[in-house]
Scaffold this motif. Structure first.
Motif, PDB file in Angstrom:
ATOM      1  N   GLY A 299       0.976  -1.084  -0.156  1.00 26.57           N
ATOM      2  CA  GLY A 299       0.052   0.022   0.215  1.00 26.57           C
ATOM      3  C   GLY A 299       0.931   1.415   0.094  1.00 26.57           C
ATOM      4  N   SER A 300       0.181   2.389  -0.297  1.00 29.45           N
ATOM      5  CA  SER A 300       0.638   3.590  -0.281  1.00 29.45           C
ATOM      6  C   SER A 300       1.172   4.045   1.051  1.00 29.45           C
ATOM      7  N   TRP A 301       1.006   3.528   2.088  1.00 28.85           N
ATOM      8  CA  TRP A 301       1.570   3.679   3.272  1.00 28.85           C
ATOM      9  C   TRP A 301       2.924   3.376   3.557  1.00 28.85           C
ATOM     10  N   TRP A 302       3.640   2.732   2.821  1.00 29.36           N
ATOM     11  CA  TRP A 302       4.831   2.435   2.607  1.00 29.36           C
ATOM     12  C   TRP A 302       5.720   3.613   2.006  1.00 29.36           C
ATOM     13  N   PHE A 303       4.955   4.459   1.313  1.00 24.12           N
ATOM     14  CA  PHE A 303       5.709   5.583   0.621  1.00 24.12           C
ATOM     15  C   PHE A 303       6.810   6.608   1.710  1.00 24.12           C
ATOM     16  N   GLY A 304       6.412   7.003   2.569  1.00 20.76           N
ATOM     17  CA  GLY A 304       7.164   7.821   3.419  1.00 20.76           C
ATOM     18  C   GLY A 304       8.302   6.987   3.988  1.00 20.76           C
ATOM     19  N   ARG A 305       8.250   5.668   4.381  1.00 21.12           N
ATOM     20  CA  ARG A 305       9.262   4.710   4.702  1.00 21.12           C
ATOM     21  C   ARG A 305      10.298   4.657   3.686  1.00 21.12           C
ATOM     22  N   LEU A 306       9.675   4.405   2.468  1.00 23.01           N
ATOM     23  CA  LEU A 306      10.768   3.997   1.529  1.00 23.01           C
ATOM     24  C   LEU A 306      11.643   5.556   1.218  1.00 23.01           C
ATOM     25  N   SER A 307      10.854   6.335   1.278  1.00 22.75           N
ATOM     26  CA  SER A 307      11.418   7.812   0.900  1.00 22.75           C
ATOM     27  C   SER A 307      12.475   8.222   1.929  1.00 22.75           C
ATOM     28  N   THR A 308      12.474   7.579   2.976  1.00 28.58           N
ATOM     29  CA  THR A 308      13.386   7.876   4.057  1.00 28.58           C
ATOM     30  C   THR A 308      14.762   6.839   4.036  1.00 28.58           C
ATOM     31  N   GLU A 309      14.267   5.675   4.056  1.00 38.20           N
ATOM     32  CA  GLU A 309      15.178   4.423   3.935  1.00 38.20           C
ATOM     33  C   GLU A 309      15.917   3.848   2.677  1.00 38.20           C
ATOM     34  N   TRP A 314      13.888   4.091  -7.065  1.00 40.65           N
ATOM     35  CA  TRP A 314      12.545   3.220  -7.094  1.00 40.65           C
ATOM     36  C   TRP A 314      11.467   3.829  -7.402  1.00 40.65           C
ATOM     37  N   GLY A 315      10.387   3.327  -7.739  1.00 44.35           N
ATOM     38  CA  GLY A 315       9.101   4.004  -8.011  1.00 44.35           C
ATOM     39  C   GLY A 315       7.931   3.032  -7.799  1.00 44.35           C
ATOM     40  N   MET A 316       6.863   3.606  -8.302  1.00 47.77           N
ATOM     41  CA  MET A 316       5.459   2.817  -8.002  1.00 47.77           C
ATOM     42  C   MET A 316       4.742   2.792  -9.329  1.00 47.77           C
ATOM     43  N   PHE A 317       4.105   1.661  -9.648  1.00 49.18           N
ATOM     44  CA  PHE A 317       3.012   1.546 -10.832  1.00 49.18           C
ATOM     45  C   PHE A 317       1.857   0.842 -10.344  1.00 49.18           C
ATOM     46  N   THR A 318       0.698   1.055 -10.957  1.00 48.93           N
ATOM     47  CA  THR A 318      -0.579   0.260 -10.612  1.00 48.93           C
ATOM     48  C   THR A 318      -0.117  -0.992 -10.868  1.00 48.93           C
ATOM     49  N   SER A 374      -1.120  21.422  -5.738  1.00 49.57           N
ATOM     50  CA  SER A 374      -0.125  22.446  -6.368  1.00 49.57           C
ATOM     51  C   SER A 374       1.108  22.367  -5.576  1.00 49.57           C
ATOM     52  N   ALA A 375       1.245  21.920  -4.266  1.00 46.47           N
ATOM     53  CA  ALA A 375       2.055  22.200  -3.294  1.00 46.47           C
ATOM     54  C   ALA A 375       3.078  20.873  -3.522  1.00 46.47           C
ATOM     55  N   ILE A 376       2.545  19.841  -4.325  1.00 48.25           N
ATOM     56  CA  ILE A 376       3.539  18.815  -4.553  1.00 48.25           C
ATOM     57  C   ILE A 376       4.529  18.890  -5.672  1.00 48.25           C
ATOM     58  N   THR A 377       5.864  19.083  -5.115  1.00 45.63           N
ATOM     59  CA  THR A 377       6.975  19.427  -6.040  1.00 45.63           C
ATOM     60  C   THR A 377       7.836  17.963  -6.314  1.00 45.63           C
ATOM     61  N   ASP A 378       7.730  17.018  -5.312  1.00 48.98           N
ATOM     62  CA  ASP A 378       8.524  15.966  -5.498  1.00 48.98           C
ATOM     63  C   ASP A 378       8.285  15.114  -6.573  1.00 48.98           C
ATOM     64  N   PRO A 379       8.903  14.344  -7.537  1.00 45.02           N
ATOM     65  CA  PRO A 379       8.737  13.634  -8.774  1.00 45.02           C
ATOM     66  C   PRO A 379       7.841  12.313  -8.170  1.00 45.02           C
ATOM     67  N   LYS A 380       8.628  11.569  -7.143  1.00 44.29           N
ATOM     68  CA  LYS A 380       8.025  10.454  -6.571  1.00 44.29           C
ATOM     69  C   LYS A 380       6.453  10.607  -5.998  1.00 44.29           C
ATOM     70  N   VAL A 381       6.143  11.675  -5.432  1.00 45.34           N
ATOM     71  CA  VAL A 381       5.143  12.163  -4.814  1.00 45.34           C
ATOM     72  C   VAL A 381       4.051  12.393  -5.838  1.00 45.34           C
ATOM     73  N   LYS A 382       4.466  13.100  -6.953  1.00 46.25           N
ATOM     74  CA  LYS A 382       3.496  13.099  -8.045  1.00 46.25           C
ATOM     75  C   LYS A 382       3.200  12.096  -8.710  1.00 46.25           C
ATOM     76  N   GLU A 383       4.201  11.052  -9.067  1.00 41.70           N
ATOM     77  CA  GLU A 383       3.997   9.816  -9.350  1.00 41.70           C
ATOM     78  C   GLU A 383       2.854   9.093  -8.581  1.00 41.70           C
ATOM     79  N   LEU A 384       2.972   8.991  -7.498  1.00 40.28           N
ATOM     80  CA  LEU A 384       2.070   8.309  -6.320  1.00 40.28           C
ATOM     81  C   LEU A 384       0.544   8.902  -6.516  1.00 40.28           C
ATOM     82  N   THR A 385       0.573  10.414  -6.577  1.00 42.76           N
ATOM     83  CA  THR A 385      -0.588  11.039  -6.587  1.00 42.76           C
ATOM     84  C   THR A 385      -1.253  10.821  -7.862  1.00 42.76           C
ATOM     85  N   GLU A 386      -0.831  10.673  -8.951  1.00 39.85           N
ATOM     86  CA  GLU A 386      -1.000  10.541 -10.387  1.00 39.85           C
ATOM     87  C   GLU A 386      -1.613   9.154 -10.495  1.00 39.85           C
TER      88      GLU A 386
END
Length: 447
Positions: A299-309, A314-318, A374-386
């Motif tokens: 799940g998307s709940w892992w996103f923050g952990r991966l970003s940190t550690e 890496w990336g994410m796809f549906t 519009s506050a999203i600037t990080d490309p990985k966050v944009k990918e997740l949100t998209e």
């Protein structure tokens, strides 16, 4: 800073209290602020109030960082109140919530899973308080309209989607495929968009001696992978029947049979590690972060952990080829019926829906329900949100496999562990799942 709480000890204490007193009642109620529902228990004097929050988000997750911002805002508004945050685990709250909330030592506000088998069950048993009046007072009923509010409402049987508000979500979530871009690049692999392409990617890794998928059978991940494969063969009418009881579920029908058979085939082909049945979600995540596996379905709940550690790119796809995906609005904030500070709990919930907190979620990849994209600037966050917005545009959120009936989470874990271990075949697994589901559904509808 959050601390680990001994929930098991609290549960044991609550059990002892029940044995000794047979029944524990709440204190007499006091008048609530104008426009909000009355608390079922008296608030402590202002100078002595301690406001207790239970959640199960890690400090470095998007949600953990957002809740920290909400607590900061809350403290600035209530310097006279002592705030105590206790970090539980999903498993602890899942297993012990009912007995803990029956006792006298309860939090004022608590993060809890949504669905018939979890929040719905607590609502039907009177263990969490209705929040309909607060939803109107604070405007949650308009801010969280449509599908976002589906997981917040439960009827008198605990069925999701209608009735009183019993919880408030403030972020979204979905299950997708995290992938190690460095490992993909090593073998000149591209992100798959169809099931055939996905199979070719996994076959390539397997041929190179690399197990393709990180998963865990001792907790939720294997069940969510199974549900992805079931949904690959289902449609919205299947989801409505399975989750909302709008029609009967055929446990020998195409979605469930084909999905379960596919999982069995993947296990036999070695797409999953041989010891997956014994692993927990943390084991899965740590192994993916270390680069042991090139992909992880979670799940998307892992996103923050991966970003940190995670050091590798890496990336994410549906999930390839699926129009339906496990996911929903996020976990709920609920207020236990015996909470001593229900008024503060509702105010805290409203703070989590404020612009300042929602924008933290947006910036950290938490899929906010009321944030400024519009506050999203990080490309990985944009990918997740998209990815999330793409699923929403197709009405693709299909909730989670364990939601429909009480206790089904443990049944799914046990049945799929047996399948992964080779102790059960596909038919026996479906029989075990179907029996528990059918019995649980009858208990809800006839209760």
């Amino acid at each position: 800073m959050k601390r680990i709480s001994g929930l098991a000890l609290v549960a044991t204490s609550a059990s002892l209290a029940l044995v000794l007193t047979a029944c524990s009642g709440g204190a007499a109620g006091t008048a609530a602020p104008s426009g909000s529902p009355a608390s079922s228990s008296a608030a402590a004097p202002a100078e002595a109030r301690t406001f207790t929050i239970w959640d199960y988000e890690s400090d470095d997750s998007a949600m953990g960082q957002a809740w920290a911002k909400a607590i900061e805002i809350f403290k600035s508004k209530h310097p006279e109140v002592t705030v105590k945050t206790e970090e539980q685990t999903f498993e602890q709250i899942q297993k012990n919530a009912k007995i803990v909330l029956t006792g006298d030592t309860v939090p004022d506000v608590m993060e809890y899973n949504k669905g018939n088998a979890t929040a719905g069950q607590l609502a039907a048993q009177g263990l969490i308080a209705p929040l309909t009046d607060a939803a109107k007072q604070y405007g949650w009923d308009t801010k969280l309209a449509g599908s976002l509010s589906a997981t917040a409402k439960y009827d008198d049987k605990g069925l999701m989607g209608s009735g009183e508000w019993y919880g408030v979500p403030n972020y979204g979530e979905f299950v997708g495929v995290y992938y190690n871009k460095d490992m993909f690049d090593k073998y000149s692999l591209k992100v798959p968009t169809t099931m055939d392409e996905f199979l070719k990617v996994m076959d390539t890794f397997k041929a190179k001696g690399v197990t393709p998928l990180a998963t865990a059978g001792a907790e939720y991940p294997l069940g969510q992978l199974w549900y992805e494969l079931v949904l690959a063969n289902g449609d919205r009418s299947f989801v409505d029947g399975y989750q909302l009881f709008k029609s009967d579920v055929n446990w020998q029908g195409a979605p469930l049979t084909t999905g379960t058979q596919t999982l069995s085939d993947w296990i036999k082909k070695g797409y999953l590690a041989k010891n997956s049945a014994a692993l927990k979600a943390e084991d899965m995540g740590v192994a993916f972060i270390k680069g042991t596996y090139p992909m992880m379905v979670s799940g998307s709940w892992w996103f923050g952990r991966l970003s940190t550690e995670m050091k590798a790119n890496w990336g994410m796809f549906t999930f390839p080829g699926n129009k339906l995906h496990p996911g929903s609005s996020g976990n709920l904030w609920v207020v236990p019926t015996k909470a001593k500070n229900a008024d503060l709990a509702k105010e805290f919930i409203d703070i989590t829906l404020s612009k300042d907190v929602q924008n933290v979620l947006a910036a950290k990849g938490g899929l906010p329900v009321a944030g400024d994209t519009s506050a999203i600037t990080d490309p990985k966050v944009k990918e997740l949100t998209e990815n999330f917005n793409s699923i929403l545009s197709q009405d693709g959120l299909a909730f989670y496999p364990d939601w429909p009936v009480a206790g089904f989470y443990d049944v799914i874990v046990a049945q799929l562990q047996a399948l992964a271990n080779g102790n059960k075949d596909v038919n026996a697994t479906l029989e075990g799942l179907g029996k528990a589901y059918t019995t649980g559904k009858a208990d809800i509808l006839n209760g």
